[in-house]
Design an enzyme around this catalytic site. Structure first.
Site, PDB file in Angstrom:
ATOM      1  N   ASP A   1     -31.587  34.843   4.143  1.00 27.68           N
ATOM      2  CA  ASP A   1     -31.015  34.108   3.015  1.00 27.68           C
ATOM      3  C   ASP A   1     -31.931  32.943   2.647  1.00 27.68           C
ATOM      4  O   ASP A   1     -32.893  32.645   3.366  1.00 27.68           O
ATOM      5  CB  ASP A   1     -29.582  33.614   3.323  1.00 27.68           C
ATOM      6  CG  ASP A   1     -29.399  33.146   4.764  1.00 27.68           C
ATOM      7  OD1 ASP A   1     -30.401  32.755   5.392  1.00 27.68           O
ATOM      8  OD2 ASP A   1     -28.268  33.166   5.254  1.00 27.68           O
TER       9      ASP A   1
ATOM     10  N   ASP B   1     -16.602  29.885   9.596  1.00 27.79           N
ATOM     11  CA  ASP B   1     -15.641  30.656   8.789  1.00 27.79           C
ATOM     12  C   ASP B   1     -15.896  32.161   8.887  1.00 27.79           C
ATOM     13  O   ASP B   1     -15.325  32.941   8.127  1.00 27.79           O
ATOM     14  CB  ASP B   1     -15.699  30.205   7.322  1.00 27.79           C
ATOM     15  CG  ASP B   1     -17.084  30.377   6.693  1.00 27.79           C
ATOM     16  OD1 ASP B   1     -17.995  30.933   7.368  1.00 27.79           O
ATOM     17  OD2 ASP B   1     -17.266  29.967   5.536  1.00 27.79           O
TER      18      ASP B   1
ATOM     19  N   HIS C   1     -18.866  33.641   8.392  1.00 26.28           N
ATOM     20  CA  HIS C   1     -19.912  34.196   7.519  1.00 26.28           C
ATOM     21  C   HIS C   1     -21.088  34.718   8.343  1.00 26.28           C
ATOM     22  O   HIS C   1     -21.372  34.213   9.428  1.00 26.28           O
ATOM     23  CB  HIS C   1     -20.378  33.194   6.445  1.00 26.28           C
ATOM     24  CG  HIS C   1     -21.120  31.995   6.928  1.00 26.28           C
ATOM     25  ND1 HIS C   1     -20.787  30.704   6.566  1.00 26.28           N
ATOM     26  CD2 HIS C   1     -22.208  31.860   7.722  1.00 26.28           C
ATOM     27  CE1 HIS C   1     -21.624  29.848   7.109  1.00 26.28           C
ATOM     28  NE2 HIS C   1     -22.506  30.526   7.825  1.00 26.28           N
TER      29      HIS C   1
ATOM     30  N   GLU D   1     -19.903  34.406   2.411  1.00 28.45           N
ATOM     31  CA  GLU D   1     -18.728  33.609   2.732  1.00 28.45           C
ATOM     32  C   GLU D   1     -17.475  34.492   2.676  1.00 28.45           C
ATOM     33  O   GLU D   1     -17.519  35.613   2.143  1.00 28.45           O
ATOM     34  CB  GLU D   1     -18.613  32.453   1.726  1.00 28.45           C
ATOM     35  CG  GLU D   1     -19.773  31.442   1.791  1.00 28.45           C
ATOM     36  CD  GLU D   1     -19.685  30.479   2.986  1.00 28.45           C
ATOM     37  OE1 GLU D   1     -19.155  30.866   4.044  1.00 28.45           O
ATOM     38  OE2 GLU D   1     -20.174  29.345   2.852  1.00 28.45           O
TER      39      GLU D   1
HETATM   40  C1  F6R Z   1     -28.773  31.371   8.595  1.00 25.16           C
HETATM   41  C2  F6R Z   1     -27.531  32.007   8.210  1.00 25.16           C
HETATM   42  C3  F6R Z   1     -26.195  31.516   8.647  1.00 25.16           C
HETATM   43  C4  F6R Z   1     -26.175  30.929  10.055  1.00 25.16           C
HETATM   44  C5  F6R Z   1     -24.782  30.421  10.385  1.00 25.16           C
HETATM   45  C6  F6R Z   1     -24.722  29.807  11.766  1.00 25.16           C
HETATM   46  O1  F6R Z   1     -29.883  32.040   8.044  1.00 25.16           O
HETATM   47  O2  F6R Z   1     -27.582  32.949   7.493  1.00 25.16           O
HETATM   48  O3  F6R Z   1     -25.289  32.592   8.595  1.00 25.16           O
HETATM   49  O4  F6R Z   1     -26.581  31.897  10.969  1.00 25.16           O
HETATM   50  O5  F6R Z   1     -24.374  29.486   9.444  1.00 25.16           O
HETATM   51  O6  F6R Z   1     -25.515  28.661  11.769  1.00 25.16           O
HETATM   52  P1  F6R Z   1     -25.887  27.933  13.135  1.00 25.16           P
HETATM   53  O7  F6R Z   1     -26.703  28.879  13.917  1.00 25.16           O
HETATM   54  O8  F6R Z   1     -26.684  26.729  12.701  1.00 25.16           O
HETATM   55  O9  F6R Z   1     -24.598  27.591  13.803  1.00 25.16           O
END
Ligand code: F6R
Length: 261
Positions: A67, A136, A138, A143
Protein backbone atom coordinates in the site's frame (compact mmCIF):
# COMPACT_ATOMS: atom_id res chain seq x y z
CA UNK A 1 -4.66 -21.58 7.73
CA UNK A 2 -1.67 -22.43 9.88
CA UNK A 3 -1.28 -20.56 13.17
CA UNK A 4 2.17 -20.51 14.72
CA UNK A 5 2.36 -19.32 18.31
CA UNK A 6 5.80 -18.40 19.61
CA UNK A 7 6.92 -16.98 22.95
CA UNK A 8 7.93 -13.51 21.79
CA UNK A 9 8.40 -11.06 18.93
CA UNK A 10 11.99 -12.19 18.33
CA UNK A 11 10.89 -15.75 17.72
CA UNK A 12 8.14 -14.51 15.39
CA UNK A 13 10.67 -12.49 13.39
CA UNK A 14 12.94 -15.52 13.09
CA UNK A 15 10.14 -17.58 11.56
CA UNK A 16 9.02 -14.82 9.18
CA UNK A 17 12.58 -14.08 8.04
CA UNK A 18 13.12 -17.83 7.55
CA UNK A 19 10.11 -18.11 5.23
CA UNK A 20 11.24 -15.12 3.15
CA UNK A 21 14.80 -16.45 3.00
CA UNK A 22 13.41 -19.79 1.83
CA UNK A 23 11.58 -18.09 -1.06
CA UNK A 24 14.72 -16.11 -1.98
CA UNK A 25 16.75 -19.32 -2.09
CA UNK A 26 14.17 -21.45 -3.89
CA UNK A 27 12.74 -19.22 -6.63
CA UNK A 28 14.68 -18.16 -9.74
CA UNK A 29 13.00 -14.72 -9.80
CA UNK A 30 11.32 -14.30 -6.42
CA UNK A 31 8.60 -11.68 -5.97
CA UNK A 32 8.19 -10.41 -2.43
CA UNK A 33 5.12 -8.52 -1.23
CA UNK A 34 6.28 -6.06 1.42
CA UNK A 35 4.29 -4.48 4.24
CA UNK A 36 5.28 -1.43 6.26
CA UNK A 37 4.38 -0.51 9.85
CA UNK A 38 6.03 -1.86 13.00
CA UNK A 39 5.19 -5.55 12.64
CA UNK A 40 7.66 -6.56 9.89
CA UNK A 41 10.62 -4.48 11.13
CA UNK A 42 12.29 -7.16 13.25
CA UNK A 43 12.03 -9.61 10.35
CA UNK A 44 13.57 -7.06 7.97
CA UNK A 45 16.46 -6.58 10.42
CA UNK A 46 17.09 -10.32 10.42
CA UNK A 47 17.07 -10.43 6.61
CA UNK A 48 19.52 -7.51 6.49
CA UNK A 49 21.80 -9.29 8.97
CA UNK A 50 21.69 -12.52 6.94
CA UNK A 51 22.55 -10.51 3.82
CA UNK A 52 25.43 -8.85 5.71
CA UNK A 53 26.81 -12.26 6.64
CA UNK A 54 26.76 -13.23 2.96
CA UNK A 55 24.05 -15.86 3.50
CA UNK A 56 21.26 -14.23 1.52
CA UNK A 57 20.94 -12.37 -1.74
CA UNK A 58 18.01 -10.37 -3.07
CA UNK A 59 19.73 -9.81 -6.43
CA UNK A 60 17.23 -11.93 -8.40
CA UNK A 61 14.21 -10.61 -6.50
CA UNK A 62 11.54 -8.03 -7.18
CA UNK A 63 9.35 -6.47 -4.52
CA UNK A 64 5.90 -4.91 -4.55
CA UNK A 65 4.46 -2.60 -1.94
CA UNK A 66 1.24 -3.57 -0.24
CA UNK A 67 0.00 0.00 0.00
CA UNK A 68 0.99 3.65 -0.24
CA UNK A 69 -0.23 6.96 1.12
CA UNK A 70 -1.86 9.41 -1.27
CA UNK A 71 -1.10 13.11 -0.95
CA UNK A 72 2.35 13.11 0.62
CA UNK A 73 4.89 15.25 -1.25
CA UNK A 74 7.38 13.21 -3.35
CA UNK A 75 10.29 12.05 -1.20
CA UNK A 76 8.37 12.36 2.10
CA UNK A 77 10.16 10.09 4.62
CA UNK A 78 6.90 8.41 5.69
CA UNK A 79 5.84 7.51 2.15
CA UNK A 80 5.83 3.72 2.14
CA UNK A 81 8.35 3.52 -0.69
CA UNK A 82 10.77 5.63 1.38
CA UNK A 83 10.01 3.51 4.47
CA UNK A 84 10.74 0.23 2.68
CA UNK A 85 13.93 1.62 1.09
CA UNK A 86 15.15 2.80 4.50
CA UNK A 87 14.17 -0.34 6.43
CA UNK A 88 15.14 -2.99 3.85
CA UNK A 89 15.83 -2.32 0.19
CA UNK A 90 18.74 0.11 0.61
CA UNK A 91 20.40 -2.26 3.06
CA UNK A 92 20.35 -5.38 0.88
CA UNK A 93 21.16 -6.06 -2.79
CA UNK A 94 17.60 -5.80 -4.13
CA UNK A 95 17.89 -3.59 -7.23
CA UNK A 96 15.96 -0.38 -6.50
CA UNK A 97 14.41 -0.39 -9.97
CA UNK A 98 12.75 -3.68 -9.06
CA UNK A 99 10.90 -2.19 -6.09
CA UNK A 100 7.39 -1.41 -7.34
CA UNK A 101 4.53 0.53 -5.82
CA UNK A 102 1.33 2.09 -7.09
CA UNK A 103 1.85 5.44 -8.83
CA UNK A 104 0.04 7.62 -6.31
CA UNK A 105 1.13 10.79 -8.13
CA UNK A 106 -0.70 9.80 -11.33
CA UNK A 107 -3.38 12.21 -12.52
CA UNK A 108 -5.67 9.24 -13.14
CA UNK A 109 -5.43 7.28 -9.91
CA UNK A 110 -8.02 4.67 -10.89
CA UNK A 111 -5.96 3.86 -13.98
CA UNK A 112 -2.76 3.74 -11.89
CA UNK A 113 -4.45 1.19 -9.59
CA UNK A 114 -5.47 -0.97 -12.56
CA UNK A 115 -1.94 -0.78 -13.93
CA UNK A 116 -0.53 -1.85 -10.55
CA UNK A 117 -2.61 -5.03 -10.52
CA UNK A 118 -1.47 -5.68 -14.11
CA UNK A 119 2.15 -5.14 -13.15
CA UNK A 120 1.88 -7.68 -10.31
CA UNK A 121 0.46 -10.13 -12.87
CA UNK A 122 3.28 -9.34 -15.33
CA UNK A 123 5.83 -10.12 -12.62
CA UNK A 124 4.25 -13.56 -12.36
CA UNK A 125 2.41 -12.86 -9.11
CA UNK A 126 3.67 -12.52 -5.56
CA UNK A 127 5.46 -15.52 -4.05
CA UNK A 128 5.07 -14.45 -0.44
CA UNK A 129 3.01 -11.51 0.80
CA UNK A 130 3.97 -10.25 4.23
CA UNK A 131 1.07 -8.72 6.18
CA UNK A 132 0.42 -6.97 9.46
CA UNK A 133 -3.02 -6.48 10.97
CA UNK A 134 -4.64 -3.27 12.15
CA UNK A 135 -6.57 -2.90 15.41
CA UNK A 136 -9.78 -2.87 13.33
CA UNK A 137 -8.77 -6.02 11.44
CA UNK A 138 -7.49 -4.28 8.32
CA UNK A 139 -4.86 -5.88 6.08
CA UNK A 140 -3.11 -3.62 3.67
CA UNK A 141 -5.34 -0.61 4.09
CA UNK A 142 -8.52 -2.53 3.44
CA UNK A 143 -10.57 -1.01 6.20
CA UNK A 144 -13.74 -2.69 7.58
CA UNK A 145 -16.41 -2.86 4.90
CA UNK A 146 -13.88 -3.56 2.13
CA UNK A 147 -15.09 -6.00 -0.48
CA UNK A 148 -13.48 -9.39 -0.02
CA UNK A 149 -13.01 -9.42 -3.80
CA UNK A 150 -11.57 -5.88 -4.05
CA UNK A 151 -8.73 -4.96 -6.39
CA UNK A 152 -6.09 -2.29 -5.86
CA UNK A 153 -7.88 1.02 -5.35
CA UNK A 154 -8.02 4.21 -3.34
CA UNK A 155 -9.37 3.90 0.21
CA UNK A 156 -10.14 6.36 2.97
CA UNK A 157 -8.48 5.55 6.30
CA UNK A 158 -10.66 5.35 9.37
CA UNK A 159 -10.07 7.92 12.09
CA UNK A 160 -8.80 5.14 14.35
CA UNK A 161 -6.17 4.04 11.80
CA UNK A 162 -5.04 7.64 11.29
CA UNK A 163 -4.73 8.00 15.08
CA UNK A 164 -2.71 4.72 15.24
CA UNK A 165 -0.38 5.88 12.48
CA UNK A 166 0.14 9.35 13.96
CA UNK A 167 3.15 7.86 15.77
CA UNK A 168 5.00 7.89 12.43
CA UNK A 169 4.14 11.61 12.01
CA UNK A 170 5.45 12.93 15.34
CA UNK A 171 2.01 12.22 16.84
CA UNK A 172 0.32 14.79 14.60
CA UNK A 173 -2.80 12.98 13.47
CA UNK A 174 -3.68 15.76 11.04
CA UNK A 175 -0.43 15.03 9.16
CA UNK A 176 -1.50 11.43 8.43
CA UNK A 177 -2.95 11.33 4.93
CA UNK A 178 -6.66 10.60 4.71
CA UNK A 179 -6.30 8.51 1.55
CA UNK A 180 -4.20 5.54 0.51
CA UNK A 181 -3.89 3.19 -2.41
CA UNK A 182 -3.94 -0.40 -1.21
CA UNK A 183 -3.80 -3.76 -2.86
CA UNK A 184 -7.34 -5.07 -2.66
CA UNK A 185 -8.28 -8.16 -0.71
CA UNK A 186 -8.82 -9.99 -4.01
CA UNK A 187 -5.35 -8.88 -5.15
CA UNK A 188 -3.78 -10.02 -1.87
CA UNK A 189 -5.50 -13.41 -2.15
CA UNK A 190 -3.68 -14.02 -5.44
CA UNK A 191 -0.29 -14.17 -3.72
CA UNK A 192 0.95 -17.75 -3.47
CA UNK A 193 1.64 -17.53 0.26
CA UNK A 194 0.18 -15.08 2.79
CA UNK A 195 2.32 -14.54 5.88
CA UNK A 196 0.75 -12.43 8.60
CA UNK A 197 2.77 -11.43 11.65
CA UNK A 198 1.30 -9.86 14.79
CA UNK A 199 2.84 -9.33 18.20
CA UNK A 200 1.68 -7.79 21.45
CA UNK A 201 -1.53 -7.77 23.47
CA UNK A 202 -3.10 -5.02 21.34
CA UNK A 203 -3.30 -7.53 18.46
CA UNK A 204 -5.11 -10.24 20.43
CA UNK A 205 -8.60 -9.08 19.58
CA UNK A 206 -8.12 -8.53 15.83
CA UNK A 207 -6.19 -11.82 15.56
CA UNK A 208 -8.99 -13.75 17.26
CA UNK A 209 -11.54 -12.19 14.91
CA UNK A 210 -9.42 -12.83 11.82
CA UNK A 211 -8.50 -16.44 12.62
CA UNK A 212 -11.55 -17.78 14.45
CA UNK A 213 -14.31 -15.30 13.72
CA UNK A 214 -16.68 -15.34 10.77
CA UNK A 215 -15.49 -14.51 7.27
CA UNK A 216 -16.69 -10.94 7.02
CA UNK A 217 -15.87 -7.62 5.42
CA UNK A 218 -16.15 -6.18 8.94
CA UNK A 219 -12.84 -7.93 9.70
CA UNK A 220 -10.95 -7.76 6.40
CA UNK A 221 -8.13 -9.99 7.69
CA UNK A 222 -10.66 -12.83 8.00
CA UNK A 223 -10.23 -13.14 4.21
CA UNK A 224 -7.11 -15.17 4.96
CA UNK A 225 -9.51 -18.00 5.79
CA UNK A 226 -10.16 -18.27 2.04
CA UNK A 227 -6.50 -18.74 1.12
CA UNK A 228 -5.07 -22.22 0.62
CA UNK A 229 -1.66 -21.22 2.00
CA UNK A 230 -1.92 -18.67 4.79
CA UNK A 231 0.38 -18.61 7.82
CA UNK A 232 -0.31 -16.48 10.87
CA UNK A 233 2.69 -16.00 13.16
CA UNK A 234 1.84 -14.56 16.57
CA UNK A 235 3.56 -14.16 19.89
CA UNK A 236 1.81 -15.36 23.05
CA UNK A 237 0.22 -12.01 23.95
CA UNK A 238 -1.24 -11.69 20.43
CA UNK A 239 -2.51 -15.28 20.66
CA UNK A 240 -4.30 -14.67 23.96
CA UNK A 241 -7.79 -14.59 22.41
CA UNK A 242 -7.45 -17.79 20.36
CA UNK A 243 -9.78 -20.56 21.54
CA UNK A 244 -7.82 -23.29 19.70
CA UNK A 245 -4.37 -22.10 20.82
CA UNK A 246 -3.47 -25.47 22.36
CA UNK A 247 -4.38 -27.26 19.16
CA UNK A 248 -2.29 -24.85 17.01
CA UNK A 249 0.70 -25.42 19.31
CA UNK A 250 0.28 -29.19 19.20
CA UNK A 251 -0.04 -29.21 15.41
CA UNK A 252 3.08 -27.07 14.99
CA UNK A 253 5.11 -29.11 17.48
CA UNK A 254 4.21 -32.32 15.63
CA UNK A 255 4.52 -30.97 12.11
CA UNK A 256 5.91 -33.60 9.72
CA UNK A 257 9.55 -32.79 8.91
CA UNK A 258 8.91 -32.62 5.15
CA UNK A 259 6.12 -30.08 5.57
CA UNK A 260 7.44 -26.54 5.53
CA UNK A 261 5.58 -23.41 6.46
C1 F6R B 1 1.25 -1.62 6.28
C2 F6R B 1 -0.13 -2.04 6.27
C3 F6R B 1 -0.97 -2.10 7.50
C4 F6R B 1 -0.21 -2.52 8.76
C5 F6R B 1 -1.14 -2.51 9.96
C6 F6R B 1 -0.42 -2.90 11.23
O1 F6R B 1 1.80 -1.66 4.98
O2 F6R B 1 -0.63 -2.32 5.24
O3 F6R B 1 -2.02 -3.02 7.29
O4 F6R B 1 0.34 -3.78 8.57
O5 F6R B 1 -1.71 -1.25 10.11
O6 F6R B 1 0.52 -1.91 11.52
P1 F6R B 1 1.64 -2.14 12.63
O7 F6R B 1 2.48 -3.26 12.17
O8 F6R B 1 2.39 -0.84 12.67
O9 F6R B 1 0.91 -2.46 13.90
Amino acid sequence: MEVVIVPDADAAAEIVAGVIAGVLHARPAPVLGLATGSSPLASYRRLIAAHGRGELSFARASAVLLDEYVGLPPGHPEAYRAFICRELVDRVDLPRERLFGPDVLAADLADACRRYDELIGDLGGVDVQLLGIGADGHVGFNEPGSSLASRTRIKTLTRATRADNARFFENHEREVPRHVVTQGLGTILEARHLLLVACGAAKAEPIARAVEGPLTAMCPASVLQLHAHATVVVDEPAAAGLKLADYYCEAYANKPRWQQL
